[in-house]
Design a protein around this motif. Structure first.
Motif, PDB file in Angstrom:
ATOM      1  N   LYS A  25       3.691  -8.304  -0.705  1.00 14.52           N
ATOM      2  CA  LYS A  25       3.084  -8.781   0.540  1.00 14.52           C
ATOM      3  C   LYS A  25       1.570  -8.802   0.422  1.00 14.52           C
ATOM      4  N   GLU A  26       1.020  -7.775  -0.214  1.00 19.22           N
ATOM      5  CA  GLU A  26      -0.424  -7.731  -0.434  1.00 19.22           C
ATOM      6  C   GLU A  26      -0.885  -8.854  -1.352  1.00 19.22           C
ATOM      7  N   ASP A  27      -0.030  -9.238  -2.288  1.00 19.57           N
ATOM      8  CA  ASP A  27      -0.372 -10.280  -3.252  1.00 19.57           C
ATOM      9  C   ASP A  27      -0.515 -11.641  -2.585  1.00 19.57           C
ATOM     10  N   GLY A  28       0.327 -11.920  -1.597  1.00 23.87           N
ATOM     11  CA  GLY A  28       0.192 -13.152  -0.843  1.00 23.87           C
ATOM     12  C   GLY A  28       0.705 -14.409  -1.527  1.00 23.87           C
ATOM     13  N   MET A  29       1.586 -14.266  -2.501  1.00 23.18           N
ATOM     14  CA  MET A  29       2.104 -15.446  -3.196  1.00 23.18           C
ATOM     15  C   MET A  29       3.140 -16.163  -2.335  1.00 23.18           C
ATOM     16  N   ILE A  30       3.300 -17.453  -2.606  1.00 25.61           N
ATOM     17  CA  ILE A  30       4.243 -18.293  -1.886  1.00 25.61           C
ATOM     18  C   ILE A  30       5.414 -18.601  -2.815  1.00 25.61           C
ATOM     19  N   ALA A  31       6.650 -18.440  -2.310  1.00 28.43           N
ATOM     20  CA  ALA A  31       7.844 -18.711  -3.112  1.00 28.43           C
ATOM     21  C   ALA A  31       8.144 -20.214  -3.113  1.00 28.43           C
TER      22      ALA A  31
END
Length: 70
Positions: A25-31
């Motif tokens: 969640k901290e990383d903020g990547m989009i799947a």
């Protein structure tokens, strides 16, 4: 005792997979399609929690009430 041990292992796995989801969640990547990666991975700690609760309920029920005994 096996069910209680399995419950403990599932709870440990749920805790560490929850920590993993928080890091994602901290990383903020989009799947895909603007869905965050952490949202798709959130099923992992939830599943371990449910499996662990099932083991706990299996351990707390009297042995003569189990379906798997002859």
């Amino acid at each position: 005792f096996v069910s209680l041990g399995s419950f403990a292992i599932c709870m440990i796995a749920a805790w560490y997979s929850y920590q993993f989801v928080l890091l994602e969640k901290e990383d903020g990547m989009i799947a895909f399609l603007n869905v965050p990666t952490w949202f798709t991975e959130a099923i992992i700690p939830f599943a371990f929690l449910l499996i662990g609760l099932r083991f706990l309920s299996h351990a707390l029920v009297l042995p003569e009430l189990h379906d798997d005994q002859p």
